[in-house]
Write an enzyme that holds these catalytic residues in place. Structure first.
Site, PDB file in Angstrom:
ATOM      1  N   HIS A  87       0.849  -1.193   0.000  1.00  0.00           N
ATOM      2  CA  HIS A  87       0.000   0.000   0.000  1.00  0.00           C
ATOM      3  C   HIS A  87       0.887   1.246   0.000  1.00  0.00           C
ATOM      4  O   HIS A  87       1.836   1.328   0.798  1.00  0.00           O
ATOM      5  CB  HIS A  87      -0.869  -0.037   1.256  1.00  0.00           C
ATOM      6  CG  HIS A  87      -1.990   0.951   1.228  1.00  0.00           C
ATOM      7  ND1 HIS A  87      -1.777   2.309   1.236  1.00  0.00           N
ATOM      8  CD2 HIS A  87      -3.335   0.768   1.181  1.00  0.00           C
ATOM      9  CE1 HIS A  87      -2.954   2.927   1.213  1.00  0.00           C
ATOM     10  NE2 HIS A  87      -3.914   2.010   1.178  1.00  0.00           N
ATOM     11  N   GLU A 146     -10.024  -5.124   2.268  1.00  0.00           N
ATOM     12  CA  GLU A 146      -8.575  -4.965   2.456  1.00  0.00           C
ATOM     13  C   GLU A 146      -8.103  -5.602   3.775  1.00  0.00           C
ATOM     14  O   GLU A 146      -7.013  -6.167   3.844  1.00  0.00           O
ATOM     15  CB  GLU A 146      -8.222  -3.478   2.431  1.00  0.00           C
ATOM     16  CG  GLU A 146      -6.751  -3.183   2.389  1.00  0.00           C
ATOM     17  CD  GLU A 146      -6.501  -1.700   2.131  1.00  0.00           C
ATOM     18  OE1 GLU A 146      -6.287  -1.330   0.966  1.00  0.00           O
ATOM     19  OE2 GLU A 146      -6.537  -0.901   3.097  1.00  0.00           O
TER      20      GLU A 146
END
Ligand code: 4GW
Ligand code: MN
Length: 371
Positions: free
Chosen positions: A236, A306
């Protein structure tokens, strides 16, 4: 020991239907093995060569093609000169982390061409997110898996809003009509279920690898076969330098996505993962089931799909990891080690594109990038 089958001519009419039945059952069993290899309870077989029936059996070795060797010219690797010294290029479980400068596309392309690899790119465009499809596909045609066989799978509830595209050779686009959900969190989370279901019904027969990404993105540099592996995730862009306590994992022990503060390798992004169809099936099946367990308990992980993805990758380690070159957001300052921005978030007008506030489960629409 020998077994003799004695057929009494007079009673032959009794045994014939029995033998026919056995043959029919055998053929149904065989057919099921070939076409439904992703049944939750069925064993998973190695599917690298779709042309070869997926059972590990010595007789299939005879079907393999002979090896042809091709000469290739490129710079020799140098043991004394690492390709990157500023970033981690290998995890402690020996999964490569893909950065610019660490691989040679010519070698990789030749390898994947020899295997006749077919890649599926899945993307969801539900409700107003259909507006992102045009830029997404147009830029993918320029940068995504150029020269490889590619099928785009667009999941949408607005099939009439998906424009027609002229695609390069070896590429096609399939629109899959799916329902929308009232809550935006469900729109995001149900992607896992839909990818799982289509893996079983369609992807397993049509492609070797799946790449599953967000649609509110544009390709702005090469994304090629260097990303492919058994199962891969992406760092990320907001957390590559964060400590494990700072990762925004689900921290409530009641949730199946729970990760304690003394565990965790990286914080993976929900918007870019993939692998072989079998491995993506395992991942999406896990995430969807975990979400359903939580739903029963009326708990939902903090960052939705996520969070469940991060739980899966903690114990089922990815075999390759993509650097933030593969998922960037220009709201972040560009760090010196970031040599390329290959797949970048398209700025969105949150009020215009997202669900109206009163429809949302939380008070304000906050992007996952801005916490
Ligand atoms: C809030 O109102 C919303 S709507 C949050 C996500 C929404 C949404 C997401 C949607 O209305 N339609 C849709 O197709 N999606 C899909 O889920 C789309 O593929 C999108 O890229 C993905 C994840 O949502 P997102 O890109 O808005 O999430 P972040 O902010 O993490 O990039
Ligand atoms: Mn997004």
């Amino acid at each position: 020991m020998t077994v003799e089958i004695y057929l009494d001519k007079k009673n032959c009419w009794k045994t014939k239907p029995f033998i026919l039945c056995v043959l029919l059952l055998c053929s149904i069993f065989w057919h099921t093995l070939r076409h439904n290899r992703l049944d939750t309870n069925a064993p998973l077989f190695c599917n690298f060569q779709r042309s070869i029936i997926g059972i590990n059996n010595a007789s299939h070795l005879g079907l393999l093609k002979g090896v042809t060797l091709h000469r290739m010219l490129y710079d020799t690797p140098n043991i004394m000169r690492p390709l990157r010294i500023d970033v981690l290029t290998m995890t402690p479980w020996f999964a490569p982390i893909v950065w610019n400068g660490t691989y040679n596309s010519d070698i990789l392309n030749a390898q994947f061409h020899q295997k006749d690899v077919h890649v599926g790119l899945t993307v969801f465009a539900i409700r107003k997110y259909a507006v992102f499809v045009q830029t997404f596909i147009e830029t993918a045609e320029k940068f995504f898996m150029v020269g490889q066989k590619v099928t785009y799978y667009i999941f949408t509830d607005r099939i009439n809003d998906i424009p027609a595209f002229t695609l390069s050779d070896g590429r096609k686009l399939i629109v899959l009509e799916v329902p929308s959900y009232t809550r935006w969190q469900d729109v995001s989370m149900r992607r896992m279920e839909m990818i799982r279901d289509q893996s079983r019904q369609r992807f397993i027969r049509e492609v070797d690898y799946l790449v599953c990404v967000d649609v509110d993105m544009r390709f702005s540099d090469e994304v090629g076969v260097e990303i492919l592996s058994g199962i891969f995730g992406t760092l990320h862009p907001g957390f590559y330098s964060a400590s494990r306590e700072q990762f925004t994992y689900e921290r409530r022990p009641q949730s199946t996505a729970y990760i304690p503060t003394d565990e965790g390798d990286f914080y993976y992004a929900g918007g870019f993962f993939g692998g072989t169809v079998e491995e993506v099936y395992r991942l999406t099946n896990f995430c969807h089931n975990a979400m359903m367990v939580d739903k029963e308990k009326q708990i939902e992980a903090i960052w939705h799909d996520e969070s469940y993805l991060n739980k899966y990758f903690l114990y089922e380690k990815p075999t390759k990891i993509l650097s933030p070159e593969y998922l960037w957001d220009n709201n972040f300052q560009t760090p010196g080690f970031l040599k390329r921005k290959r797949f970048v978030a398209v700025p969105k007008n949150h009020n215009a594109i997202r669900y109206r506030r009163e429809l949302m489960g939380v008070s304000v629409a906050s992007g996952k990038f801005h916490r």
